[in-house]
Design an enzyme around this catalytic site. Structure first.
Site, PDB file in Angstrom:
ATOM      1  N   GLY A  50       0.833  -1.196   0.000  1.00 58.53           N
ATOM      2  CA  GLY A  50       0.000   0.000   0.000  1.00 58.53           C
ATOM      3  C   GLY A  50       0.865   1.242   0.000  1.00 58.53           C
ATOM      4  O   GLY A  50       2.068   1.160   0.250  1.00 58.53           O
ATOM      5  N   CYS A  77       5.169  -6.292   1.581  1.00 60.40           N
ATOM      6  CA  CYS A  77       5.533  -4.887   1.562  1.00 60.40           C
ATOM      7  C   CYS A  77       4.864  -4.126   2.710  1.00 60.40           C
ATOM      8  O   CYS A  77       5.206  -4.359   3.859  1.00 60.40           O
ATOM      9  CB  CYS A  77       5.186  -4.290   0.190  1.00 60.40           C
ATOM     10  SG  CYS A  77       6.047  -2.748  -0.101  1.00 60.40           S
ATOM     11  N   TYR A  78       3.880  -3.288   2.454  1.00 58.71           N
ATOM     12  CA  TYR A  78       3.183  -2.631   3.563  1.00 58.71           C
ATOM     13  C   TYR A  78       2.654  -3.679   4.542  1.00 58.71           C
ATOM     14  O   TYR A  78       2.662  -3.474   5.752  1.00 58.71           O
ATOM     15  CB  TYR A  78       2.023  -1.783   3.029  1.00 58.71           C
ATOM     16  CG  TYR A  78       1.285  -1.003   4.097  1.00 58.71           C
ATOM     17  CD1 TYR A  78       1.645   0.301   4.404  1.00 58.71           C
ATOM     18  CD2 TYR A  78       0.219  -1.575   4.791  1.00 58.71           C
ATOM     19  CE1 TYR A  78       0.970   1.011   5.389  1.00 58.71           C
ATOM     20  CE2 TYR A  78      -0.458  -0.881   5.779  1.00 58.71           C
ATOM     21  CZ  TYR A  78      -0.088   0.417   6.073  1.00 58.71           C
ATOM     22  OH  TYR A  78      -0.751   1.117   7.038  1.00 58.71           O
ATOM     23  N   HIS A 171       7.559  -7.915  -3.889  1.00 57.88           N
ATOM     24  CA  HIS A 171       6.241  -8.253  -4.444  1.00 57.88           C
ATOM     25  C   HIS A 171       6.291  -9.569  -5.229  1.00 57.88           C
ATOM     26  O   HIS A 171       6.758  -9.582  -6.361  1.00 57.88           O
ATOM     27  CB  HIS A 171       5.755  -7.134  -5.365  1.00 57.88           C
ATOM     28  CG  HIS A 171       5.380  -5.902  -4.619  1.00 57.88           C
ATOM     29  ND1 HIS A 171       4.126  -5.718  -4.082  1.00 57.88           N
ATOM     30  CD2 HIS A 171       6.100  -4.806  -4.291  1.00 57.88           C
ATOM     31  CE1 HIS A 171       4.091  -4.560  -3.463  1.00 57.88           C
ATOM     32  NE2 HIS A 171       5.268  -3.976  -3.572  1.00 57.88           N
ATOM     33  N   GLU A 173       3.829 -11.064  -6.475  1.00 56.89           N
ATOM     34  CA  GLU A 173       2.692 -11.143  -7.410  1.00 56.89           C
ATOM     35  C   GLU A 173       3.002 -10.575  -8.786  1.00 56.89           C
ATOM     36  O   GLU A 173       2.234 -10.776  -9.719  1.00 56.89           O
ATOM     37  CB  GLU A 173       1.468 -10.443  -6.805  1.00 56.89           C
ATOM     38  CG  GLU A 173       1.557  -8.930  -6.632  1.00 56.89           C
ATOM     39  CD  GLU A 173       2.229  -8.478  -5.338  1.00 56.89           C
ATOM     40  OE1 GLU A 173       3.054  -9.240  -4.787  1.00 56.89           O
ATOM     41  OE2 GLU A 173       1.948  -7.352  -4.901  1.00 56.89           O
ATOM     42  N   SER A 226     -20.451  -4.022 -28.739  1.00 56.69           N
ATOM     43  CA  SER A 226     -19.712  -3.535 -29.900  1.00 56.69           C
ATOM     44  C   SER A 226     -19.359  -4.654 -30.868  1.00 56.69           C
ATOM     45  O   SER A 226     -18.913  -4.399 -31.967  1.00 56.69           O
ATOM     46  CB  SER A 226     -18.420  -2.885 -29.423  1.00 56.69           C
ATOM     47  OG  SER A 226     -17.577  -3.889 -28.867  1.00 56.69           O
ATOM     48  N   GLY A 228     -17.076  -6.674 -29.924  1.00 58.05           N
ATOM     49  CA  GLY A 228     -15.766  -7.044 -29.396  1.00 58.05           C
ATOM     50  C   GLY A 228     -15.932  -8.092 -28.307  1.00 58.05           C
ATOM     51  O   GLY A 228     -17.038  -8.344 -27.824  1.00 58.05           O
ATOM     52  N   VAL A 229     -14.808  -8.698 -27.922  1.00 55.33           N
ATOM     53  CA  VAL A 229     -14.893  -9.810 -26.980  1.00 55.33           C
ATOM     54  C   VAL A 229     -15.385  -9.366 -25.604  1.00 55.33           C
ATOM     55  O   VAL A 229     -16.221 -10.033 -24.999  1.00 55.33           O
ATOM     56  CB  VAL A 229     -13.563 -10.607 -26.916  1.00 55.33           C
ATOM     57  CG1 VAL A 229     -12.397  -9.715 -26.625  1.00 55.33           C
ATOM     58  CG2 VAL A 229     -13.642 -11.721 -25.908  1.00 55.33           C
ATOM     59  N   ASP A 230     -14.941  -8.223 -25.108  1.00 51.58           N
ATOM     60  CA  ASP A 230     -15.301  -7.838 -23.739  1.00 51.58           C
ATOM     61  C   ASP A 230     -16.800  -7.595 -23.585  1.00 51.58           C
ATOM     62  O   ASP A 230     -17.437  -8.135 -22.687  1.00 51.58           O
ATOM     63  CB  ASP A 230     -14.545  -6.573 -23.302  1.00 51.58           C
ATOM     64  CG  ASP A 230     -13.049  -6.723 -23.472  1.00 51.58           C
ATOM     65  OD1 ASP A 230     -12.581  -7.870 -23.603  1.00 51.58           O
ATOM     66  OD2 ASP A 230     -12.349  -5.692 -23.485  1.00 51.58           O
ATOM     67  N   ARG A 300     -13.074  11.854 -32.760  1.00 52.35           N
ATOM     68  CA  ARG A 300     -13.370  11.056 -31.571  1.00 52.35           C
ATOM     69  C   ARG A 300     -14.508  11.678 -30.769  1.00 52.35           C
ATOM     70  O   ARG A 300     -15.393  10.986 -30.288  1.00 52.35           O
ATOM     71  CB  ARG A 300     -12.131  10.961 -30.683  1.00 52.35           C
ATOM     72  CG  ARG A 300     -11.128   9.949 -31.134  1.00 52.35           C
ATOM     73  CD  ARG A 300     -10.127   9.682 -30.010  1.00 52.35           C
ATOM     74  NE  ARG A 300      -9.299   8.532 -30.306  1.00 52.35           N
ATOM     75  CZ  ARG A 300      -8.261   8.550 -31.140  1.00 52.35           C
ATOM     76  NH1 ARG A 300      -7.915   9.658 -31.753  1.00 52.35           N
ATOM     77  NH2 ARG A 300      -7.567   7.448 -31.347  1.00 52.35           N
ATOM     78  N   LYS A 382      -7.530  -9.838 -19.862  1.00 48.80           N
ATOM     79  CA  LYS A 382      -8.006 -10.185 -21.193  1.00 48.80           C
ATOM     80  C   LYS A 382      -7.984 -11.701 -21.448  1.00 48.80           C
ATOM     81  O   LYS A 382      -8.936 -12.266 -21.971  1.00 48.80           O
ATOM     82  CB  LYS A 382      -7.128  -9.472 -22.224  1.00 48.80           C
ATOM     83  CG  LYS A 382      -7.681  -9.508 -23.624  1.00 48.80           C
ATOM     84  CD  LYS A 382      -8.697  -8.424 -23.782  1.00 48.80           C
ATOM     85  CE  LYS A 382      -9.233  -8.305 -25.173  1.00 48.80           C
ATOM     86  NZ  LYS A 382     -10.070  -7.098 -25.287  1.00 48.80           N
ATOM     87  N   GLU A 524      -3.020   2.982 -33.842  1.00 46.78           N
ATOM     88  CA  GLU A 524      -3.912   3.621 -34.812  1.00 46.78           C
ATOM     89  C   GLU A 524      -3.137   4.733 -35.509  1.00 46.78           C
ATOM     90  O   GLU A 524      -2.131   5.215 -34.987  1.00 46.78           O
ATOM     91  CB  GLU A 524      -5.142   4.211 -34.103  1.00 46.78           C
ATOM     92  CG  GLU A 524      -5.984   3.188 -33.344  1.00 46.78           C
ATOM     93  CD  GLU A 524      -6.663   2.177 -34.251  1.00 46.78           C
ATOM     94  OE1 GLU A 524      -6.749   2.428 -35.474  1.00 46.78           O
ATOM     95  OE2 GLU A 524      -7.089   1.127 -33.737  1.00 46.78           O
TER      96      GLU A 524
HETATM   97  P1  XMP Z   1      -2.887   3.636 -29.937  1.00 55.08           P
HETATM   98  O1  XMP Z   1      -3.311   4.104 -31.279  1.00 55.08           O
HETATM   99  O2  XMP Z   1      -3.093   4.678 -28.880  1.00 55.08           O
HETATM  100  O3  XMP Z   1      -3.874   2.447 -29.592  1.00 55.08           O
HETATM  101  O4  XMP Z   1      -1.504   3.073 -29.928  1.00 55.08           O
HETATM  102  C1  XMP Z   1      -3.761   1.570 -28.508  1.00 55.08           C
HETATM  103  C2  XMP Z   1      -5.014   0.707 -28.479  1.00 55.08           C
HETATM  104  O5  XMP Z   1      -6.159   1.519 -28.179  1.00 55.08           O
HETATM  105  C3  XMP Z   1      -7.095   1.472 -29.237  1.00 55.08           C
HETATM  106  N1  XMP Z   1      -7.647   2.834 -29.398  1.00 55.08           N
HETATM  107  C4  XMP Z   1      -8.893   3.207 -29.060  1.00 55.08           C
HETATM  108  N2  XMP Z   1      -9.908   2.494 -28.543  1.00 55.08           N
HETATM  109  N3  XMP Z   1     -11.249   4.450 -28.553  1.00 55.08           N
HETATM  110  C5  XMP Z   1     -11.106   3.124 -28.305  1.00 55.08           C
HETATM  111  O6  XMP Z   1     -12.062   2.491 -27.857  1.00 55.08           O
HETATM  112  C6  XMP Z   1     -10.271   5.226 -29.068  1.00 55.08           C
HETATM  113  O7  XMP Z   1     -10.454   6.427 -29.281  1.00 55.08           O
HETATM  114  C7  XMP Z   1      -9.027   4.563 -29.337  1.00 55.08           C
HETATM  115  N4  XMP Z   1      -7.848   5.001 -29.845  1.00 55.08           N
HETATM  116  C8  XMP Z   1      -7.014   3.911 -29.875  1.00 55.08           C
HETATM  117  C9  XMP Z   1      -6.328   0.999 -30.449  1.00 55.08           C
HETATM  118  O8  XMP Z   1      -7.167   0.365 -31.392  1.00 55.08           O
HETATM  119  C10 XMP Z   1      -5.312   0.067 -29.820  1.00 55.08           C
HETATM  120  O9  XMP Z   1      -5.867  -1.210 -29.586  1.00 55.08           O
END
Ligand code: XMP
Length: 526
Positions: A50, A77-78, A171, A173, A226, A228-230, A300, A382, A524
């Site tokens: 901590g 640690c703490y 640590h 862990e 979305s 996506g997996v999560d 964005r 993940k 990106e």
């Molecule tokens: P960068 O481009 O920052 O991306 O190296 C790292 C990871 O983040 C994702 N990414 C985003 N995901 N909204 C999101 O939900 C965003 O505005 C955004 N910008 C980057 C990117 O695809 C990569 O997995």
């Protein structure tokens, strides 16, 4: 169950995770937990690290009943200092802070009680460990012996002579302590005799039960998905827990991948039985993106704000319909597929009362809609989410999906986003990903996509000179997305992809491969 008491270290969840990797169930509670209030008896207790000094005013202290439970205790640690504080208060500010790698000398005590040596049993005498602390013990607490030292810390490991109480300054862990998991195994399995019966199946049962209790018999939950997996795994878990009282919403923002909305709809409804509403808002999004040429952050923002607007409107409709339905009741909860790394990122280190900042879009949604947040994946990493997804019957393809940013291909179309540009970027991306899958490389690569550059180049197609656009391919390998390397495709592969894109995607006459690592590049392009 091994009880982990959290004193606010950024690593506390990792302790739980390591134990789970050993199939030992562990639960994390705030360090101020009263032992008398627990409805179960732990087989052992771990006191985490901590950010405080134990001698500070207002520093958190463990309920001393922990030491009366008659179970093994490990202070990290703490936590080590907390044991010492509890046993004699001899802790002082260190003259040197110690952060990073250190080498540990293990001290064995073969003539003492056998439990003393159990913590380091099977481990080498010199171990690489990760330190992160400023304070140290001024002397050993009564009845303790030293079981490890470093050049900087004379009491890097201590053990009680009669009781199974241990303290370590480093640590175990974190992955920077290579033998840390073995040490935790020694503690949990050999010293605490914890059962190794925790599995992802158990996680599902517990989480489903927790969701049912939280939401109640009539409660309703809404959440954006979305593809996506999560978000898919979170949605499936909700569906298992409360069926159609969970309302999933997919907003088609016009910058999803090729055919994405249909594919997600099919998988979610037909395959997974999730109660899903798809909102096609592509025209609204594309209309607002029109004319935005050279400001990625503006893209964005437009997408983020429009998303909130569309989602809220739909949520109101769904809530109104739900209120008149047989399972009546207002929607009170918002599902968010937050993972553990997001949680650590947003914890402010104010300690046990740490407030968790809400993530991305959710802040706006919560305020506008008076919803409470439900985050069933917040303790998972993940790779655990993928295991969970498989367990819940989510198709492999989806479970192993590369991440896709919320602003979609809008941030992969450099320059203005128009329907024509969206078409080109989508088609090129589809071909690239299809070839990656065919070559068996999809899982080796962490993220791949095609981006559309805002320039034109000259080419010759058939007998004609053309002046068309340029596609940039990007593929990276990374574990944490903070740093990344571009993927070294072989020439034949790149040739194949390039040929297909130029031939099949109208409007493209050149393909380049992005060979920038991160840093200095981001993953990106915008
Ligand atoms: P960068 O481009 O920052 O991306 O190296 C790292 C990871 O983040 C994702 N990414 C985003 N995901 N909204 C999101 O939900 C965003 O505005 C955004 N910008 C980057 C990117 O695809 C990569 O997995």
């Amino acid at each position: 169950t091994v009880l982990v008491l959290d004193f606010g270290s950024q690593y506390t969840h990792l302790i739980t995770r390591r134990l789970r990797e050993l199939n030992v169930y562990s639960e994390m509670l705030p360090c101020t937990q009263n032992v008398a209030d627990l409805s179960w008896k732990p087989v052992g207790v771990i006191l985490s690290g901590g950010p405080y000094s134990v001698y500070e005013d207002g520093a958190p202290h463990v309920d001393s009943e922990v030491f009366e439970l008659g179970v093994p205790v490990l202070g990290i640690c703490y936590g080590l200092q907390e044991i010492a504080w509890n046993q004699g208060k001899d802790v002082a500010a260190g003259d040197k802070r110690e952060y990073g790698h250190a080498y540990l000398d293990v001290q064995r005590h073969p003539s003492s009680s056998p439990h003393v040596d159990k913590l380091f049993r099977g481990l080498e005498d010199d171990l690489e460990v990760w330190m992160s602390h400023g304070d140290k013990l001024s002397k050993l607490p009564p009845s303790f012996v030293t079981i490890a030292t470093t050049s900087n810390a004379p009491f890097a490991g201590i053990a009680h002579l009669e009781k199974p109480w241990y303290g370590i300054q480093f640590h175990p862990e974190v992955t920077h302590t290579p033998r840390g998991t073995r040490l935790l195994k020694n503690f949990a399995v050999d010293i605490c005799n914890a059962k190794r019966n925790w599995t992802m199946g158990k996680f599902v049962d517990q989480e489903v039960a927790r969701i049912r209790t939280l939401v109640g018999e009539k409660g309703q939950v809404i959440g954006a998905v979305s593809g996506g997996v999560d978000s898919t795994v979170a949605a499936k878990l909700m569906q298992e827990a409360i069926g159609d009282r969970f309302h999933a919403v997919l907003v088609d923002n016009g910058v999803l991948r090729l055919n994405e909305a249909q594919i997600v709809k099919q998988t979610m409804t037909q395959h997974l039985g999730i109660n899903l509403t798809v909102v096609d808002a592509s025209e609204l999004f594309l209309g607002r993106l029109k004319g935005v040429t050279d400001d990625p952050e503006k893209k964005r923002k437009i997408i983020g704000n429009t998303f909130i607007e569309v989602f809220q409107e739909k949520a109101k409709e769904i809530a109104a319909a739900a209120a008149g339905s047989p399972q009546e009741g207002d929607i009170e909860w918002l599902l968010q597929g937050t993972l553990y790394p997001d949680v650590i990122e947003s914890i402010s280190f104010k300690g046990p009362s740490a407030t968790i900042k809400t993530h991305h879009n959710v802040g706006g949604l919560l305020e506008g809609m008076h919803l409470k947040l439900i985050e069933p994946l917040r303790e998972l990493f993940k790779d655990e989410v993928r295991i969970l997804g498989t367990k819940l019957g989510i198709p492999e393809d989806l479970v192993w999906r590369h991440p896709f940013p919320g602003p979609g291909i809008a941030i992969r179309i450099l320059g203005e986003v128009t329907p024509q540009q969206v078409r080109i970027a989508r088609e090129a991306d589809y071909i690239f990903i299809e070839e990656i899958k065919k070559a068996g490389l999809y899982r080796k690569i962490s993220q791949a996509f095609a981006a559309l550059l805002p320039v034109k180049a000259v080419g010759v197609m058939g007998d004609n000179r053309v002046h068309d656009q340029v596609i940039a391919l990007r593929a990276v390998e990374t574990t944490d997305f903070m740093t990344a390397d571009w993927y070294p495709f072989d020439g034949e592969f790149l040739k194949r992809v390039s040929r297909r894109i130029v031939n099949e995607v109208n409007g493209v006459c050149r393909v380049v491969y992005d060979i920038t690592s991160k840093p200095p590049g981001t993953i990106e392009m915008e």
